[in-house]
Design an enzyme around this catalytic site. Structure first.
Site, PDB file in Angstrom:
ATOM      1  CB  CYS A 209      54.544 -13.630   7.506  1.00  0.00           C
ATOM      2  SG  CYS A 209      54.725 -12.556   6.076  1.00  0.00           S
TER       3      CYS A 209
ATOM      4  CB  CYS B 226      54.343  -9.911   4.101  1.00  0.00           C
ATOM      5  SG  CYS B 226      52.716 -10.518   3.641  1.00  0.00           S
TER       6      CYS B 226
ATOM      7  CD  GLU C 209      49.518  -4.089  -1.561  1.00  0.00           C
ATOM      8  OE1 GLU C 209      48.909  -3.344  -2.360  1.00  0.00           O
ATOM      9  OE2 GLU C 209      49.077  -4.394  -0.436  1.00  0.00           O
TER      10      GLU C 209
ATOM     11  CB  CYS D 266      49.635 -13.196   6.422  1.00  0.00           C
ATOM     12  SG  CYS D 266      51.103 -13.602   5.457  1.00  0.00           S
TER      13      CYS D 266
ATOM     14  CD  GLU E 231      54.965  -9.720   8.373  1.00  0.00           C
ATOM     15  OE1 GLU E 231      54.982  -8.790   7.545  1.00  0.00           O
ATOM     16  OE2 GLU E 231      53.963 -10.013   9.048  1.00  0.00           O
TER      17      GLU E 231
HETATM   18  N1  THU Z   1      50.774  -7.611   5.027  1.00  0.00           N
HETATM   19  C1  THU Z   1      52.042  -7.562   5.510  1.00  0.00           C
HETATM   20  O1  THU Z   1      52.955  -7.023   4.872  1.00  0.00           O
HETATM   21  N2  THU Z   1      52.289  -8.120   6.719  1.00  0.00           N
HETATM   22  C2  THU Z   1      51.323  -8.611   7.558  1.00  0.00           C
HETATM   23  O2  THU Z   1      51.645  -9.039   8.653  1.00  0.00           O
HETATM   24  C3  THU Z   1      49.916  -8.603   7.130  1.00  0.00           C
HETATM   25  C4  THU Z   1      49.697  -8.288   5.692  1.00  0.00           C
HETATM   26  C5  THU Z   1      50.493  -6.940   3.752  1.00  0.00           C
HETATM   27  C6  THU Z   1      50.221  -7.809   2.563  1.00  0.00           C
HETATM   28  C7  THU Z   1      49.414  -6.862   1.683  1.00  0.00           C
HETATM   29  O3  THU Z   1      50.307  -6.031   0.963  1.00  0.00           O
HETATM   30  C8  THU Z   1      48.674  -5.986   2.675  1.00  0.00           C
HETATM   31  O4  THU Z   1      49.343  -6.119   3.912  1.00  0.00           O
HETATM   32  C9  THU Z   1      47.207  -6.353   2.839  1.00  0.00           C
HETATM   33  O5  THU Z   1      47.049  -7.704   3.105  1.00  0.00           O
END
Ligand code: THU
Length: 134
Positions: free
Chosen positions: A91, A53, A44, A88, A55
């Site tokens: 992704c 993210c 983040e 999300c 993935e």
């Molecule tokens: N996030 C992911 O890394 N992968 C997902 O499949 C869902 C969301 C992360 C993004 C952010 O850092 C946190 O989860 C909250 O949304």
């Protein structure tokens, strides 16, 4: 490697998450045909949209080591969520282009739930590079 073993790698990757804003750590593990596994975790930023993210991080990590779509055979994604962690929209778009359509994607949580899906199911009718052609 079993889905459970790949999920354990995703849990290991999750420990590397940098998520001081959401406190929602996500891990991913991408298995390649040659047996190699590439890890990713969410990273983040104080400027929230800069966040990467888990993935996508795993996919990009593998590609930077020379791996290609054809090399990918399974992907596991995990978070400490009630239901198995669902990728999300961003992704899903990245997966639609960079990961084989019908190869397994295992979504998990820390309670041990594992749900199998694939890129086609996650993003049907995806915008593809062919759509850029006139
Ligand atoms: N996030 C992911 O890394 N992968 C997902 O499949 C869902 C969301 C992360 C993004 C952010 O850092 C946190 O989860 C909250 O949304």
């Amino acid at each position: 490697m079993t889905p459970k073993q790949l999920m354990q790698k995703a849990i290991d990757a999750r420990a590397l998450s940098y998520s001081p804003y959401s406190h929602f750590a996500v891990g991913a593990a991408l298995l390649c045909r040659d047996g190699s596994v590439y890890l990713g975790a969410n990273v983040e930023n104080a400027s929230y949209p800069v966040t990467m993210c888990a993935e996508r991080n795993a996919l990009f990590h593998a590609m930077m080591e020379g791996k290609k779509k054809e090399d990918f055979v399974a992907l596991a994604i995990v978070a400490d969520s009630k239901r198995a962690c669902s990728p999300c929209g961003l992704c899903r778009q990245a997966i639609a282009e960079l990961y084989p359509n019908t190869a397994p994607i295992y979504l998990g949580n820390l309670s041990g739930e594992i749900q199998e899906t694939n890129a086609q199911e996650l993003l049907p009718f995806a915008f593809q590079k062919e759509d850029l052609e006139k």
